[in-house]
Design an enzyme around this catalytic site. Structure first.
Site, PDB file in Angstrom:
ATOM      1  N   ASP A  45      -7.666   9.862   0.022  1.00  0.00           N
ATOM      2  CA  ASP A  45      -6.915   8.483   0.597  1.00  0.00           C
ATOM      3  C   ASP A  45      -6.373   8.212  -0.749  1.00  0.00           C
ATOM      4  O   ASP A  45      -5.274   7.631  -0.817  1.00  0.00           O
ATOM      5  CB  ASP A  45      -8.254   8.515   1.904  1.00  0.00           C
ATOM      6  CG  ASP A  45      -6.944   6.797   2.630  1.00  0.00           C
ATOM      7  OD1 ASP A  45      -6.247   7.514   3.242  1.00  0.00           O
ATOM      8  OD2 ASP A  45      -7.570   6.739   2.197  1.00  0.00           O
ATOM      9  N   ILE A  88      -4.936  -1.850   7.592  1.00  0.00           N
ATOM     10  CA  ILE A  88      -4.226  -2.141   6.828  1.00  0.00           C
ATOM     11  C   ILE A  88      -2.824  -2.419   7.806  1.00  0.00           C
ATOM     12  O   ILE A  88      -2.156  -3.772   7.256  1.00  0.00           O
ATOM     13  CB  ILE A  88      -3.738  -1.281   6.291  1.00  0.00           C
ATOM     14  CG1 ILE A  88      -2.938  -0.848   4.952  1.00  0.00           C
ATOM     15  CG2 ILE A  88      -3.040  -0.046   7.382  1.00  0.00           C
ATOM     16  CD1 ILE A  88      -3.405  -1.735   4.129  1.00  0.00           C
ATOM     17  N   SER A 139      -1.529  -0.709  20.658  1.00  0.00           N
ATOM     18  CA  SER A 139      -2.088  -0.709  20.253  1.00  0.00           C
ATOM     19  C   SER A 139      -3.569  -0.142  21.303  1.00  0.00           C
ATOM     20  O   SER A 139      -3.520  -0.593  22.328  1.00  0.00           O
ATOM     21  CB  SER A 139      -2.806  -2.287  19.976  1.00  0.00           C
ATOM     22  OG  SER A 139      -4.529  -1.617  19.342  1.00  0.00           O
ATOM     23  N   LYS A 167       1.009   5.208   4.145  1.00  0.00           N
ATOM     24  CA  LYS A 167       0.472   6.957   3.734  1.00  0.00           C
ATOM     25  C   LYS A 167      -0.655   7.249   3.356  1.00  0.00           C
ATOM     26  O   LYS A 167      -1.376   6.920   4.229  1.00  0.00           O
ATOM     27  CB  LYS A 167       0.596   6.824   2.385  1.00  0.00           C
ATOM     28  CG  LYS A 167      -0.019   5.402   1.335  1.00  0.00           C
ATOM     29  CD  LYS A 167      -1.985   5.348   1.752  1.00  0.00           C
ATOM     30  CE  LYS A 167      -2.207   6.414   1.450  1.00  0.00           C
ATOM     31  NZ  LYS A 167      -3.986   6.145   1.496  1.00  0.00           N
TER      32      LYS A 167
HETATM   33  P1  NAP Z   1      -7.836   2.230  10.760  1.00  0.00           P
HETATM   34  O1  NAP Z   1      -8.186   0.807  10.401  1.00  0.00           O
HETATM   35  O2  NAP Z   1      -9.057   3.251  10.200  1.00  0.00           O
HETATM   36  O3  NAP Z   1      -6.807   2.980  11.298  1.00  0.00           O
HETATM   37  C1  NAP Z   1      -5.687   2.168  12.381  1.00  0.00           C
HETATM   38  C2  NAP Z   1      -5.272   2.361  13.208  1.00  0.00           C
HETATM   39  O4  NAP Z   1      -5.167   3.650  14.432  1.00  0.00           O
HETATM   40  C3  NAP Z   1      -7.035   2.016  14.311  1.00  0.00           C
HETATM   41  O5  NAP Z   1      -7.386   0.554  14.457  1.00  0.00           O
HETATM   42  C4  NAP Z   1      -6.233   2.344  15.977  1.00  0.00           C
HETATM   43  O6  NAP Z   1      -5.535   1.372  15.997  1.00  0.00           O
HETATM   44  C5  NAP Z   1      -5.921   3.679  15.784  1.00  0.00           C
HETATM   45  N1  NAP Z   1      -6.134   4.785  15.686  1.00  0.00           N
HETATM   46  C6  NAP Z   1      -7.360   5.278  14.780  1.00  0.00           C
HETATM   47  N2  NAP Z   1      -7.029   6.849  15.399  1.00  0.00           N
HETATM   48  C7  NAP Z   1      -5.748   6.987  16.467  1.00  0.00           C
HETATM   49  C8  NAP Z   1      -5.666   8.027  16.550  1.00  0.00           C
HETATM   50  N3  NAP Z   1      -7.092   9.441  16.824  1.00  0.00           N
HETATM   51  N4  NAP Z   1      -4.629   7.990  17.571  1.00  0.00           N
HETATM   52  C9  NAP Z   1      -4.058   7.046  17.435  1.00  0.00           C
HETATM   53  N5  NAP Z   1      -4.557   6.098  16.231  1.00  0.00           N
HETATM   54  C10 NAP Z   1      -5.923   5.621  16.401  1.00  0.00           C
HETATM   55  O7  NAP Z   1      -7.117   2.865   9.314  1.00  0.00           O
HETATM   56  P2  NAP Z   1      -6.620   2.043   7.820  1.00  0.00           P
HETATM   57  O8  NAP Z   1      -7.949   2.086   6.763  1.00  0.00           O
HETATM   58  O9  NAP Z   1      -5.769   1.028   8.811  1.00  0.00           O
HETATM   59  O10 NAP Z   1      -5.318   3.127   7.695  1.00  0.00           O
HETATM   60  C11 NAP Z   1      -4.147   3.494   8.865  1.00  0.00           C
HETATM   61  C12 NAP Z   1      -3.532   4.399   7.476  1.00  0.00           C
HETATM   62  O11 NAP Z   1      -3.020   3.312   6.133  1.00  0.00           O
HETATM   63  C13 NAP Z   1      -3.925   5.555   6.758  1.00  0.00           C
HETATM   64  O12 NAP Z   1      -2.982   6.525   6.748  1.00  0.00           O
HETATM   65  C14 NAP Z   1      -4.222   5.124   5.276  1.00  0.00           C
HETATM   66  O13 NAP Z   1      -4.239   5.845   4.248  1.00  0.00           O
HETATM   67  C15 NAP Z   1      -3.126   4.159   4.799  1.00  0.00           C
HETATM   68  N6  NAP Z   1      -3.591   2.827   4.582  1.00  0.00           N
HETATM   69  C16 NAP Z   1      -4.809   2.197   4.673  1.00  0.00           C
HETATM   70  C17 NAP Z   1      -5.384   0.991   3.884  1.00  0.00           C
HETATM   71  C18 NAP Z   1      -6.886   0.172   3.045  1.00  0.00           C
HETATM   72  O14 NAP Z   1      -7.036  -0.600   2.382  1.00  0.00           O
HETATM   73  N7  NAP Z   1      -7.572   0.342   4.728  1.00  0.00           N
HETATM   74  C19 NAP Z   1      -4.317   0.508   2.622  1.00  0.00           C
HETATM   75  C20 NAP Z   1      -2.957   1.317   2.295  1.00  0.00           C
HETATM   76  C21 NAP Z   1      -3.423   2.103   3.202  1.00  0.00           C
HETATM   77  P3  NAP Z   1      -5.563   0.620  17.592  1.00  0.00           P
HETATM   78  O15 NAP Z   1      -7.187   0.615  18.101  1.00  0.00           O
HETATM   79  O16 NAP Z   1      -4.785  -0.686  17.733  1.00  0.00           O
HETATM   80  O17 NAP Z   1      -4.735   1.852  19.348  1.00  0.00           O
END
Ligand code: NAP
Length: 313
Positions: free
Chosen positions: A167, A13, A35, A89
């Site tokens: 989610d 995201i 990150s 969120k």
């Molecule tokens: P993601 O790509 O799986 O993870 C986001 C980043 O968070 C990872 O790349 C990592 O970043 C970091 N991370 C993951 N696990 C961690 C941990 N245990 N401790 C510290 N850092 C950690 O997830 P995402 O899809 O972007 O979603 C993140 C949030 O955005 C969620 O709450 C989701 O509901 C919300 N969201 C997602 C979307 C979507 O389309 N994917 C849409 C709207 C909202 P680094 O490697 O850079 O540290």
């Protein structure tokens, strides 16, 4: 004046929405990232938030794009350091930790924003205005998508605190809690847990409504082919259907007219979220509406749990 923001968690995201929305705004400068592995070209990269907070006092705002479970620790550190915080969120892994963050922000006199991106979908405010003048008879949410398509490789969504199908489901609930003039509360739920997962893959919810309208929601992550993000409302003055997650609306089968803008309106959910964050910081305010998350917490409290076939990506 341009405000400096740091993004924490350079995942899906952050790359898809936060980075381009910040770049496209005159309010913001992306000043740093935190990150484990991701970077953004031309932006100073830190491996941990504590270092950033100590060496970059000029960065006023920390925007957290991590999954929900690790988020509290990062948000608390930023608030303790006197920074404004924007939360993806859902705003936390538990309701109580969100209340704790709000208390910390109030004590520190800084802004805190629980950003519900689906509330910024194009037609949400039109739906809200229309429902305000109608007597609700029923409202049905259908949020069915293919988890393999939208969350490939995201193990955290299947672990406790990752919410599973809630989610995306909480996005629907963020729209429902925005557009309904009356508060609702959950009265029953059925949650389907794959036998190898800690979070549900599907859920059915029903809610009590003060005028006894039938309010229900169905979330399912096993939908292949056409994806459905729809809210249908029957009222004494007609039928409203929102589709595409709030981007499209029709009333009694008639599509709504093109939005009446002067061309300067922001397009897209995330540009509007960052505009709202800028306004909160300038006004010194907090926006921490937890109502969508309360319904999710209640579903985990009250929901009947059924074990279903294992999920394999
Ligand atoms: P993601 O790509 O799986 O993870 C986001 C980043 O968070 C990872 O790349 C990592 O970043 C970091 N991370 C993951 N696990 C961690 C941990 N245990 N401790 C510290 N850092 C950690 O997830 P995402 O899809 O972007 O979603 C993140 C949030 O955005 C969620 O709450 C989701 O509901 C919300 N969201 C997602 C979307 C979507 O389309 N994917 C849409 C709207 C909202 P680094 O490697 O850079 O540290």
């Amino acid at each position: 004046m341009v405000m400096k923001v740091a993004l924490v968690g350079i995942g899906k995201i952050a790359r898809d929405q936060h980075v381009p929305s910040i770049a496209g705004s005159a309010d913001w400068e992306l000043a740093a990232t935190v990150s484990h592995q991701g970077t953004v070209d031309g932006v100073e990269a830190f491996a941990d938030l504590d270092t950033l907070l100590s060496v970059r006092p000029d960065i006023e705002v920390i925007s957290l794009c991590l999954p929900p479970v690790p988020r509290f620790r990062y948000a608390a550190a930023a608030l303790r350091a006197g920074r404004h915080v924007m939360l993806e969120k859902p705003p936390g892994a538990t309701v109580a930790e969100c209340h704790a963050l709000e208390a910390m922000a109030r004590n520190a006199g800084v802004s805190l924003f629980a950003a519900w991106h689906s509330r910024e979908a194009l037609e949400v405010q039109r739906a809200k205005s229309w429902l305000k003048n109608s007597q609700l008879q029923s409202l049905k949410v259908t949020w069915k998508e293919d988890v393999r398509r939208w969350h490939p490789g995201q193990e955290w969504i299947w672990k406790t605190g990752g919410l599973g199908v809630f989610d995306p489901g909480v996005n629907a609930l963020s729209i429902v809690t925005e557009i309904l003039p009356d508060p609702i509360h959950l009265n029953a739920a059925v949650l389907e847990f794959p036998e190898n997962c800690e979070t549900p893959i599907a859920a059915k919810l029903s809610f009590s409504h003060p005028q006894e309208a039938a309010v229900s929601a169905e979330f399912d992550w096993r939908q292949e082919g056409e994806q459905t993000w729809m809210i249908e409302a029957e009222t004494d003055s007609g039928r409203m259907v929102m589709s595409d997650g709030g981007a499209v609306i029709s009333i009694d089968g008639q599509p709504a007219p093109e939005p009446d803008t002067d061309g300067s309106a922001l397009t897209g959910e995330y540009p509007r979220l960052y505009a709202r964050m800028a306004a909160l910081v300038r006004a010194g305010e907090i926006d921490m509406d937890l109502s969508p998350m309360v319904h999710v917490a209640d579903a985990f409290l009250l929901g009947k749990r059924i074990t279903v076939a294992p999920f394999h990506e």
